[in-house]
Scaffold this active site. Structure first.
Site, mmCIF file in Angstrom:
data_model
loop_
_atom_site.group_PDB
_atom_site.id
_atom_site.type_symbol
_atom_site.label_atom_id
_atom_site.label_comp_id
_atom_site.label_asym_id
_atom_site.label_seq_id
_atom_site.Cartn_x
_atom_site.Cartn_y
_atom_site.Cartn_z
ATOM 1 N N CYS A 124 -27.541 -94.014 126.174
ATOM 2 C CA CYS A 124 -28.177 -92.863 125.518
ATOM 3 C C CYS A 124 -28.438 -91.714 126.490
ATOM 4 C CB CYS A 124 -29.457 -93.302 124.831
ATOM 5 S SG CYS A 124 -29.228 -94.772 123.822
ATOM 6 N N HIS A 267 -33.241 -87.421 123.184
ATOM 7 C CA HIS A 267 -32.389 -88.444 122.567
ATOM 8 C C HIS A 267 -33.070 -88.916 121.293
ATOM 9 C CE1 HIS A 267 -30.356 -92.048 121.631
ATOM 10 N NE2 HIS A 267 -31.283 -92.850 122.127
ATOM 11 N N ASN A 298 -29.698 -93.345 115.176
ATOM 12 C CA ASN A 298 -29.623 -93.251 116.637
ATOM 13 C C ASN A 298 -28.168 -93.436 117.062
ATOM 14 O OD1 ASN A 298 -29.469 -94.045 119.366
ATOM 15 N ND2 ASN A 298 -31.488 -94.995 119.356
HETATM 16 N N1 COA Z 1 -38.341 -104.834 109.047
HETATM 17 C C1 COA Z 1 -39.538 -105.284 108.638
HETATM 18 N N2 COA Z 1 -40.420 -105.868 109.476
HETATM 19 C C2 COA Z 1 -40.048 -106.004 110.760
HETATM 20 C C3 COA Z 1 -38.788 -105.567 111.246
HETATM 21 C C4 COA Z 1 -37.919 -104.965 110.324
HETATM 22 N N3 COA Z 1 -36.716 -104.492 110.700
HETATM 23 N N4 COA Z 1 -38.721 -105.820 112.565
HETATM 24 C C5 COA Z 1 -39.877 -106.398 112.916
HETATM 25 N N5 COA Z 1 -40.684 -106.528 111.817
HETATM 26 C C6 COA Z 1 -42.035 -107.068 111.744
HETATM 27 C C7 COA Z 1 -42.224 -108.233 112.678
HETATM 28 O O1 COA Z 1 -41.906 -109.436 112.038
HETATM 29 C C8 COA Z 1 -43.719 -108.157 112.942
HETATM 30 O O2 COA Z 1 -44.431 -108.686 111.858
HETATM 31 P P1 COA Z 1 -45.848 -109.452 112.062
HETATM 32 O O3 COA Z 1 -46.785 -108.397 112.599
HETATM 33 O O4 COA Z 1 -46.187 -109.903 110.696
HETATM 34 O O5 COA Z 1 -45.564 -110.533 113.049
HETATM 35 C C9 COA Z 1 -43.998 -106.647 112.955
HETATM 36 O O6 COA Z 1 -42.919 -106.036 112.208
HETATM 37 C C10 COA Z 1 -44.026 -106.058 114.333
HETATM 38 O O7 COA Z 1 -42.894 -106.550 115.061
HETATM 39 P P2 COA Z 1 -42.433 -105.907 116.409
HETATM 40 O O8 COA Z 1 -41.162 -106.537 116.872
HETATM 41 O O9 COA Z 1 -43.587 -105.876 117.354
HETATM 42 O O10 COA Z 1 -42.072 -104.472 115.897
HETATM 43 P P3 COA Z 1 -42.403 -103.061 116.530
HETATM 44 O O11 COA Z 1 -43.675 -102.548 116.042
HETATM 45 O O12 COA Z 1 -42.165 -103.092 118.013
HETATM 46 O O13 COA Z 1 -41.258 -102.192 115.869
HETATM 47 C C11 COA Z 1 -39.154 -101.305 116.513
HETATM 48 C C12 COA Z 1 -39.911 -102.551 116.082
HETATM 49 C C13 COA Z 1 -37.707 -101.693 116.817
HETATM 50 C C14 COA Z 1 -39.174 -100.273 115.389
HETATM 51 C C15 COA Z 1 -39.856 -100.694 117.755
HETATM 52 O O14 COA Z 1 -40.031 -101.666 118.739
HETATM 53 C C16 COA Z 1 -39.122 -99.572 118.337
HETATM 54 O O15 COA Z 1 -39.056 -98.516 117.722
HETATM 55 N N6 COA Z 1 -38.594 -99.734 119.566
HETATM 56 C C17 COA Z 1 -37.835 -98.717 120.220
HETATM 57 C C18 COA Z 1 -36.513 -98.771 119.641
HETATM 58 C C19 COA Z 1 -35.682 -97.644 120.071
HETATM 59 O O16 COA Z 1 -35.979 -96.527 119.836
HETATM 60 N N7 COA Z 1 -34.586 -97.968 120.720
HETATM 61 C C20 COA Z 1 -33.664 -97.043 121.094
HETATM 62 C C21 COA Z 1 -33.790 -96.769 122.526
HETATM 63 S S1 COA Z 1 -32.339 -95.991 123.003
#
Ligand code: COA
Length: 342
Positions: A124, A267, A298
């Site tokens: 990215c 980004h 993305n």
């Molecule tokens: N849909 C629904 N629920 C989801 C899910 C999805 N796709 N992915 C995770 N969950 C749930 C999990 O099961 C968890 O549930 P619980 O609280 O009941 O256990 C809850 O959501 C939180 O999980 P977690 O993995 O901690 O999610 P998060 O809050 O970190 O969100 C992302 C996940 C991917 C959206 C977040 O981590 C993120 O935006 N990361 C950066 C990603 C990014 O921008 N990457 C590009 C970089 S180049």
């Protein structure tokens, strides 16, 4: 010892972006089409990422095809002929043929032969890496006009059942022409990498382990042989809180204050990351913030030029404005610079 080696630096000078182009695949995929495979909801995806739909390329929308379309628009925008390009740089992580570089084929198809041509793997951050190299080439006199392309077909290397990536990654291409200017139009790059976080975003295996990616898809589960994996939460924290510091350093390096800035083009990783960065940078209200991710997803190395093109097309930023660009992602690698909008 005999003879001397001439220094190219006497022939170079300041550089700027001369034109920007974009290609968005035809197919728009709403969250509703993604949710079943990852047991998610439209509401969850919107609130966690800001994404409402994304673009997925069809079979005919290849890396080369998308790159050519974006490049032709960038060349038109710049008023530069392909024959005047001295170098073509393609930033991508999803051109699945390791060698030769797709940049060579694109240069030939554009009619830029014998321009130097190579690919860059900085995920990215790739487009901003490319702009930094292009600016240095023009500054040093190594090249007069450089085409920098960011292009991805991430849908081919994303597991549609992976909850942390399936709703994020998408496809598209953006391109910029960098060339000579009367005064500096591309500020010093602030770039780096943090390889101790190598595993945060990565392919789950080498391509050749048991197949060659999308070409060997298993029709039973329609998943590519190897896909991207991401530690979502640490990546989110790293991007939200470390990248604003890099962005500030890029402003300082360019001698530009946040008050002087007209546009912020990060980004397009996740809308919440963009919002957090904007808060951390204390961007004034007049600064246009790129939010292309909402309908584009993305697109890794393509996201910065796609987002800048949209800001220009929607009249949110104009030629001559000062824009802060920042790319960050797998590696973890990052790069930021201030540019004048072409
Ligand atoms: N849909 C629904 N629920 C989801 C899910 C999805 N796709 N992915 C995770 N969950 C749930 C999990 O099961 C968890 O549930 P619980 O609280 O009941 O256990 C809850 O959501 C939180 O999980 P977690 O993995 O901690 O999610 P998060 O809050 O970190 O969100 C992302 C996940 C991917 C959206 C977040 O981590 C993120 O935006 N990361 C950066 C990603 C990014 O921008 N990457 C590009 C970089 S180049």
């Amino acid at each position: 010892m005999s003879g001397t080696i001439a220094d190219v630096s006497s022939t170079g000078g300041p550089s700027r972006l001369l034109g920007i182009g974009a290609y968005r695949p035809h197919r728009s995929v709403p969250n509703a089409e993604i949710v079943d495979a990852i047991d998610s909801t439209d509401e969850w995806i919107r609130s966690r990422s800001g994404i409402t739909s994304r673009r997925f390329a069809g079979p005919d929308e290849t890396i080369a095809m998308m790159s050519l379309a974006a490049s032709r628009q960038a060349l038109d925008d710049a008023g530069v002929a392909a024959a005047d390009l001295d170098c073509v740089i393609v930033a991508t992580i999803s051109h699945l043929l390791q060698t030769p570089a797709v940049a060579t084929a694109i240069a030939a198809e554009l009619g830029a032969t014998p321009a130097a041509a190579f690919d860059v793997s900085a995920a990215c951050a790739g487009f901003c890496y490319g702009i930094a190299m292009a600016a240095d080439m023009v500054r040093a006199g190594t090249a007069r006009h450089v085409l920098v392309i960011g292009v991805e077909k991430l849908s081919e290397i994303t597991d549609p059942t992976d909850r942390s990536t399936a709703f994020i990654f998408a496809d598209g291409a953006g391109a910029a022409v960098v060339g000579p200017a009367d005064e500096p139009g591309i500020g010093p790059v602030v770039w780096g990498s943090e390889g101790e976080r190598f595993d945060f975003i990565r392919q789950d295996a080498y391509w050749p382990v048991d197949g060659f990616g999308a070409a060997d898809d298993d029709p039973e589960n329609s998943k590519p042989a190897h896909t991207l994996r991401m530690e979502g939460n640490p990546v989110f924290r790293w991007a939200s809180f470390e990248m604003p510091k890099v962005a500030m350093r890029a402003l300082e390096a360019a001698g530009v204050t946040v008050a002087e800035l007209d546009a912020f083009v990060p980004h397009q990783a996740n809308m919440r990351i963009t919002d957090t960065m904007a808060r951390q940078l204390k961007l004034p209200d007049h600064v246009a913030i790129a939010r292309d991710i909402a309908e584009q997803g993305n697109t890794s190395s393509a996201s910065v030029p796609l987002a800048l093109r949209r800001l220009i097309d929607e009249g949110e930023t104009r030629s001559g404005d000062l824009a802060l660009l920042i790319g960050f992602g797998a590696g973890l690698a990052y790069a930021a610079q201030v540019v004048r909008v072409p």
